[in-house]
Design a protein around this motif. Structure first.
Motif, PDB file in Angstrom:
ATOM      1  N   ARG A 177      88.089  81.920  10.515  1.00  0.00           N
ATOM      2  CA  ARG A 177      87.918  80.745  11.370  1.00  0.00           C
ATOM      3  C   ARG A 177      89.080  79.766  11.193  1.00  0.00           C
ATOM      4  O   ARG A 177      89.630  79.617  10.108  1.00  0.00           O
ATOM      5  CB  ARG A 177      86.589  80.045  11.079  1.00  0.00           C
ATOM      6  CG  ARG A 177      85.379  80.895  11.463  1.00  0.00           C
ATOM      7  CD  ARG A 177      84.074  80.162  11.210  1.00  0.00           C
ATOM      8  NE  ARG A 177      82.937  80.971  11.631  1.00  0.00           N
ATOM      9  CZ  ARG A 177      82.419  80.970  12.852  1.00  0.00           C
ATOM     10  NH1 ARG A 177      82.942  80.162  13.772  1.00  0.00           N
ATOM     11  NH2 ARG A 177      81.385  81.732  13.162  1.00  0.00           N
ATOM     12  N   THR A 178      89.416  79.096  12.278  1.00  0.00           N
ATOM     13  CA  THR A 178      90.500  78.133  12.229  1.00  0.00           C
ATOM     14  C   THR A 178      90.133  76.922  11.374  1.00  0.00           C
ATOM     15  O   THR A 178      88.977  76.493  11.348  1.00  0.00           O
ATOM     16  CB  THR A 178      90.874  77.657  13.648  1.00  0.00           C
ATOM     17  OG1 THR A 178      91.976  76.754  13.554  1.00  0.00           O
ATOM     18  CG2 THR A 178      89.709  76.955  14.343  1.00  0.00           C
ATOM     19  N   GLN A 179      91.123  76.395  10.676  1.00  0.00           N
ATOM     20  CA  GLN A 179      90.941  75.147   9.945  1.00  0.00           C
ATOM     21  C   GLN A 179      91.376  73.945  10.776  1.00  0.00           C
ATOM     22  O   GLN A 179      91.239  72.801  10.334  1.00  0.00           O
ATOM     23  CB  GLN A 179      91.747  75.198   8.639  1.00  0.00           C
ATOM     24  CG  GLN A 179      91.289  76.292   7.685  1.00  0.00           C
ATOM     25  CD  GLN A 179      92.081  76.281   6.379  1.00  0.00           C
ATOM     26  OE1 GLN A 179      92.709  75.288   6.010  1.00  0.00           O
ATOM     27  NE2 GLN A 179      92.057  77.409   5.676  1.00  0.00           N
ATOM     28  N   TYR A 180      91.918  74.221  11.967  1.00  0.00           N
ATOM     29  CA  TYR A 180      92.430  73.150  12.811  1.00  0.00           C
ATOM     30  C   TYR A 180      91.900  73.307  14.238  1.00  0.00           C
ATOM     31  O   TYR A 180      92.635  73.670  15.161  1.00  0.00           O
ATOM     32  CB  TYR A 180      93.959  73.157  12.814  1.00  0.00           C
ATOM     33  CG  TYR A 180      94.561  73.121  11.431  1.00  0.00           C
ATOM     34  CD1 TYR A 180      94.663  71.925  10.716  1.00  0.00           C
ATOM     35  CD2 TYR A 180      94.989  74.304  10.802  1.00  0.00           C
ATOM     36  CE1 TYR A 180      95.189  71.899   9.437  1.00  0.00           C
ATOM     37  CE2 TYR A 180      95.522  74.285   9.523  1.00  0.00           C
ATOM     38  CZ  TYR A 180      95.619  73.081   8.846  1.00  0.00           C
ATOM     39  OH  TYR A 180      96.148  73.061   7.572  1.00  0.00           O
ATOM     40  N   PRO A 181      90.612  73.049  14.451  1.00  0.00           N
ATOM     41  CA  PRO A 181      90.054  73.189  15.803  1.00  0.00           C
ATOM     42  C   PRO A 181      90.721  72.251  16.796  1.00  0.00           C
ATOM     43  O   PRO A 181      91.127  71.135  16.451  1.00  0.00           O
ATOM     44  CB  PRO A 181      88.575  72.846  15.613  1.00  0.00           C
ATOM     45  CG  PRO A 181      88.515  72.069  14.343  1.00  0.00           C
ATOM     46  CD  PRO A 181      89.606  72.578  13.477  1.00  0.00           C
ATOM     47  N   LYS A 182      90.859  72.726  18.021  1.00  0.00           N
ATOM     48  CA  LYS A 182      91.493  71.925  19.067  1.00  0.00           C
ATOM     49  C   LYS A 182      90.568  70.803  19.530  1.00  0.00           C
ATOM     50  O   LYS A 182      89.347  70.908  19.440  1.00  0.00           O
ATOM     51  CB  LYS A 182      91.833  72.822  20.261  1.00  0.00           C
ATOM     52  CG  LYS A 182      92.769  73.975  19.937  1.00  0.00           C
ATOM     53  CD  LYS A 182      92.941  74.875  21.158  1.00  0.00           C
ATOM     54  CE  LYS A 182      93.813  76.081  20.835  1.00  0.00           C
ATOM     55  NZ  LYS A 182      93.948  76.991  21.994  1.00  0.00           N
ATOM     56  N   THR A 183      91.173  69.755  20.038  1.00  0.00           N
ATOM     57  CA  THR A 183      90.403  68.684  20.661  1.00  0.00           C
ATOM     58  C   THR A 183      90.029  69.122  22.075  1.00  0.00           C
ATOM     59  O   THR A 183      90.895  69.479  22.876  1.00  0.00           O
ATOM     60  CB  THR A 183      91.222  67.383  20.732  1.00  0.00           C
ATOM     61  OG1 THR A 183      91.587  66.999  19.400  1.00  0.00           O
ATOM     62  CG2 THR A 183      90.420  66.274  21.387  1.00  0.00           C
ATOM     63  N   ASP A 190      89.591  78.266  20.475  1.00  0.00           N
ATOM     64  CA  ASP A 190      90.198  78.233  19.148  1.00  0.00           C
ATOM     65  C   ASP A 190      90.533  79.604  18.558  1.00  0.00           C
ATOM     66  O   ASP A 190      91.360  79.691  17.652  1.00  0.00           O
ATOM     67  CB  ASP A 190      89.261  77.512  18.169  1.00  0.00           C
ATOM     68  CG  ASP A 190      89.229  76.014  18.417  1.00  0.00           C
ATOM     69  OD1 ASP A 190      90.303  75.427  18.601  1.00  0.00           O
ATOM     70  OD2 ASP A 190      88.128  75.441  18.442  1.00  0.00           O
ATOM     71  N   HIS A 191      89.891  80.660  19.048  1.00  0.00           N
ATOM     72  CA  HIS A 191      90.040  81.960  18.391  1.00  0.00           C
ATOM     73  C   HIS A 191      90.397  83.064  19.384  1.00  0.00           C
ATOM     74  O   HIS A 191      90.234  82.909  20.597  1.00  0.00           O
ATOM     75  CB  HIS A 191      88.742  82.336  17.650  1.00  0.00           C
ATOM     76  CG  HIS A 191      88.395  81.392  16.562  1.00  0.00           C
ATOM     77  ND1 HIS A 191      87.650  80.239  16.769  1.00  0.00           N
ATOM     78  CD2 HIS A 191      88.696  81.401  15.236  1.00  0.00           C
ATOM     79  CE1 HIS A 191      87.504  79.586  15.627  1.00  0.00           C
ATOM     80  NE2 HIS A 191      88.135  80.276  14.671  1.00  0.00           N
ATOM     81  N   PRO A 214      92.319  82.705  14.231  1.00  0.00           N
ATOM     82  CA  PRO A 214      92.685  81.512  14.987  1.00  0.00           C
ATOM     83  C   PRO A 214      93.671  81.871  16.098  1.00  0.00           C
ATOM     84  O   PRO A 214      94.571  82.697  15.900  1.00  0.00           O
ATOM     85  CB  PRO A 214      93.328  80.607  13.936  1.00  0.00           C
ATOM     86  CG  PRO A 214      92.725  81.046  12.642  1.00  0.00           C
ATOM     87  CD  PRO A 214      92.535  82.531  12.777  1.00  0.00           C
TER      88      PRO A 214
END
Length: 353
Positions: free
Chosen positions: A7-13, A28-29, A48
């Motif tokens: 999983r991403t540690q920096y999700p998009k806004t 995000d993925h 990600p």
């Protein structure tokens, strides 16, 4: 094969406005899976979303070994997520693989991986501004060598983009230019496959049409330039004298999932449906004698696109006085109600994630 998920540690806004998000906003993925001659398809994984590392010698850049598919999942009013005819899309993806000489995938396994990708990015789909999500699986040749032959290495991947907001009253009619010189496909070619070359070869004609104020191109057959085939990247339907007519699958036309669905729905609603060759001359004659009642394109991305004007040379054909036709809207409403779980699905087309 065991699927790994990172999983991403920096999700998009997430944006406030998704109206122009289709294809521009990606979640995000992404999903990846590799193929080698020794191992077959292996290492399915969700990562990600990010760039791929490919050398300039990668074969897909030079010889066009690439195929893709497009399918959708819809959010229901009670919060469920429904895929629409997913196994039909998996089968069509494998048909494209066969035509472009790419190793086929296990359809059930790939669908399971795509479901996990949807679950991984479920927060995007639960956003109140999103009512559907478009899923783009694709396969590219990744062997880094010059050589005009089928590659030995491939990567299958998939990404998600939020779909356009649903328009309950139906889309507005579009202006269509009939292309007289260029052709989209010929018999024995790749017209029935979803491969990159089929789309790149249409851009010149589309650019010419858009420069004249048209939305899209209507393609004629490649041999005689007489018979109607597709509208842009969509299948095409006409209502003439009460009949719902669409070109038959002659070996050059994509077997559209939406096309199939509309034919089934139309028959059950009591419309007379016909699949046959239809010439542009027949369309012009029907317009001249007042029997051309409606026309529309259909596909996964746009669902249904009503046609308000057709132009063939100096012949300008206005259709429906600028509004969506009764048959077109009835089919649009019924199909979208099934896709969104608003009415029972008597066909077994929807699959809950």
């Amino acid at each position: 094969m065991a699927l790994t998920i990172t999983r991403t540690q920096y999700p998009k806004t997430k944006p406030q406005d998704y109206s122009k998000g289709f294809g521009n906003i990606l979640t995000d993925h992404m999903f990846l899976m590799d193929y080698t001659e020794a191992e077959g398809w292996h290492d399915p994984r969700i990562l990600p979303f990010g760039a791929l590392a490919l050398t300039p010698a990668t074969m897909c850049f030079h010889y066009g070994q690439e195929i893709f598919e497009g399918m959708k999942a819809y959010r229901t009013e009670d919060g469920r997520l429904l895929l629409f005819r997913p196994m039909d899309h998996m089968r069509r993806l494998n048909h494209s693989c066969e035509r472009i000489c790419i190793p086929q995938v296990c359809e059930e396994e790939l669908l399971d991986y795509l479901k996990e990708l949807l679950k991984t990015d479920l927060d995007w789909i639960q956003d109140s501004n999103v009512d559907s999500i478009y899923i783009r699986p694709m396969i590219i040749a990744t062997e880094p060598v010059f050589g005009a032959r089928p590659a030995k290495d491939y990567t299958c991947m998939a990404m998600l983009t939020p779909g356009r907001p649903h328009i309950p009253k139906g889309p507005k009619p579009v202006r269509i230019y009939v292309e007289k010189e260029q052709a989209r496909a010929v018999r024995g070619g790749t017209g029935t496959a979803k491969c990159a070359g089929n789309y790149a070869s249409t851009f010149a004609a589309q650019a010419k049409a858009k420069a004249q104020g048209y939305t899209q191109v209507l393609w004629l057959d490649g041999a005689e330039r007489r018979y109607v085939e597709e509208m842009g990247q969509m299948n095409i339907f006409f209502v003439i004298k009460g009949e719902l007519i669409t070109p038959d699958l002659s070996g050059t036309i994509l077997d559209g999932i939406t096309r199939r669905s509309l034919l089934a729905i139309a028959k059950d609603l009591g419309y007379q449906t016909v699949e046959r060759r239809i010439s542009i001359q027949e369309i012009m004659t029907a317009h001249a004698d007042g029997t051309l009642q409606e026309a529309f394109g259909c596909g996964t991305g746009a669902c249904i696109a009503p046609v308000g004007e057709l132009t063939y040379g100096e012949c300008h054909m206005n259709i429906g006085n600028g509004s969506i036709g009764t048959v077109t809207f009835t089919l649009f409403e019924r199909l979208t109600q099934i896709q969104r779980g608003l009415v029972p699905d008597p066909y077994g087309w929807t699959m809950e994630v």
